[in-house]
Design a protein around this motif. Sequence first.
Motif, PDB file in Angstrom:
ATOM      1  N   TRP A 178       0.851  -1.203   0.000  1.00 39.19           N
ATOM      2  CA  TRP A 178       0.000   0.000   0.000  1.00 39.19           C
ATOM      3  C   TRP A 178       0.873   1.235   0.000  1.00 39.19           C
ATOM      4  CZ3 TRP A 178      -4.306   0.217  -2.098  1.00 39.19           C
ATOM      5  CH2 TRP A 178      -5.366   1.021  -1.708  1.00 39.19           C
ATOM      6  N   SER A 225       2.928   2.394   3.039  1.00 33.45           N
ATOM      7  CA  SER A 225       2.241   2.833   4.264  1.00 33.45           C
ATOM      8  C   SER A 225       2.182   1.748   5.328  1.00 33.45           C
ATOM      9  CB  SER A 225       0.822   3.324   3.951  1.00 33.45           C
ATOM     10  OG  SER A 225      -0.027   2.261   3.591  1.00 33.45           O
ATOM     11  N   VAL A 226       2.276   0.467   4.937  1.00 29.43           N
ATOM     12  CA  VAL A 226       2.213  -0.606   5.933  1.00 29.43           C
ATOM     13  C   VAL A 226       3.440  -0.616   6.840  1.00 29.43           C
ATOM     14  CG1 VAL A 226       0.682  -2.058   4.553  1.00 29.43           C
ATOM     15  CG2 VAL A 226       3.166  -2.339   4.351  1.00 29.43           C
ATOM     16  N   ARG A 264      -5.122   5.225   4.445  1.00 29.19           N
ATOM     17  CA  ARG A 264      -5.317   4.836   5.842  1.00 29.19           C
ATOM     18  C   ARG A 264      -6.394   3.754   5.956  1.00 29.19           C
ATOM     19  NH1 ARG A 264      -3.389   6.963  10.212  1.00 29.19           N
ATOM     20  NH2 ARG A 264      -2.716   8.878   9.223  1.00 29.19           N
ATOM     21  N   ARG A 313      -4.930   0.327   4.965  1.00 31.42           N
ATOM     22  CA  ARG A 313      -3.642   0.052   5.585  1.00 31.42           C
ATOM     23  C   ARG A 313      -3.725  -1.015   6.670  1.00 31.42           C
ATOM     24  NH1 ARG A 313      -1.117   1.946  10.136  1.00 31.42           N
ATOM     25  NH2 ARG A 313       1.157   1.953  10.056  1.00 31.42           N
TER      26      ARG A 313
END
Length: 179
Positions: A128, A131-132, A145, A148
């Motif tokens: 992602w 973002s992870v 978000r 995530r």
Amino acid sequence: MKYSSYQCFFKIMNAKKTIKIGVFTAYSLLTTVLALPKDGKVLAIDPNEEAYKTGLPFIQKARVDHKIDFVQADAKQVLQDLIAKGEGEGAFDFAFVDATKEDYIDYHEQLLKLVKVGGIIAHDNTLWPGSVALDESDPIEEFMRKGRGALIKLNSFLANDQSSLLSIGDGLTLCRWLY
């Protein structure tokens, strides 16, 4: 003869029957169907028929639309129906998931019943866009978000699953169903 990476991948696997969860613009669907042998088939599932129709002119131009069975429906229900009817157990060589991130674990568990031993389940966007790996307090765009947390759970789940994993690039995770 020149092969695309998908063609090489499917040739090595001897893949003929695949399942695609989530169609979006149908780009990866077209790439998949082009890589399959003449007798190959793809079951493509998406609740949004417009997504499929976006890519349909390109699929038709490539003259491979006969290889695609498109089902406009909720993928979890279609997978459950295949399992309940006993029609799909171990019937698929390859599965590609690019759909609702919150449902990835559910899709994976259902696909384990539908993909043959030695087959591959591919999950897209598993990093992602990085973002992870971020801390919860780090700035993350709102649309990222949402998925995530689900992808963090999926990655943890897959790391502890009885399959072999290979993460590629910006988040394509390949899971080989071993037994």
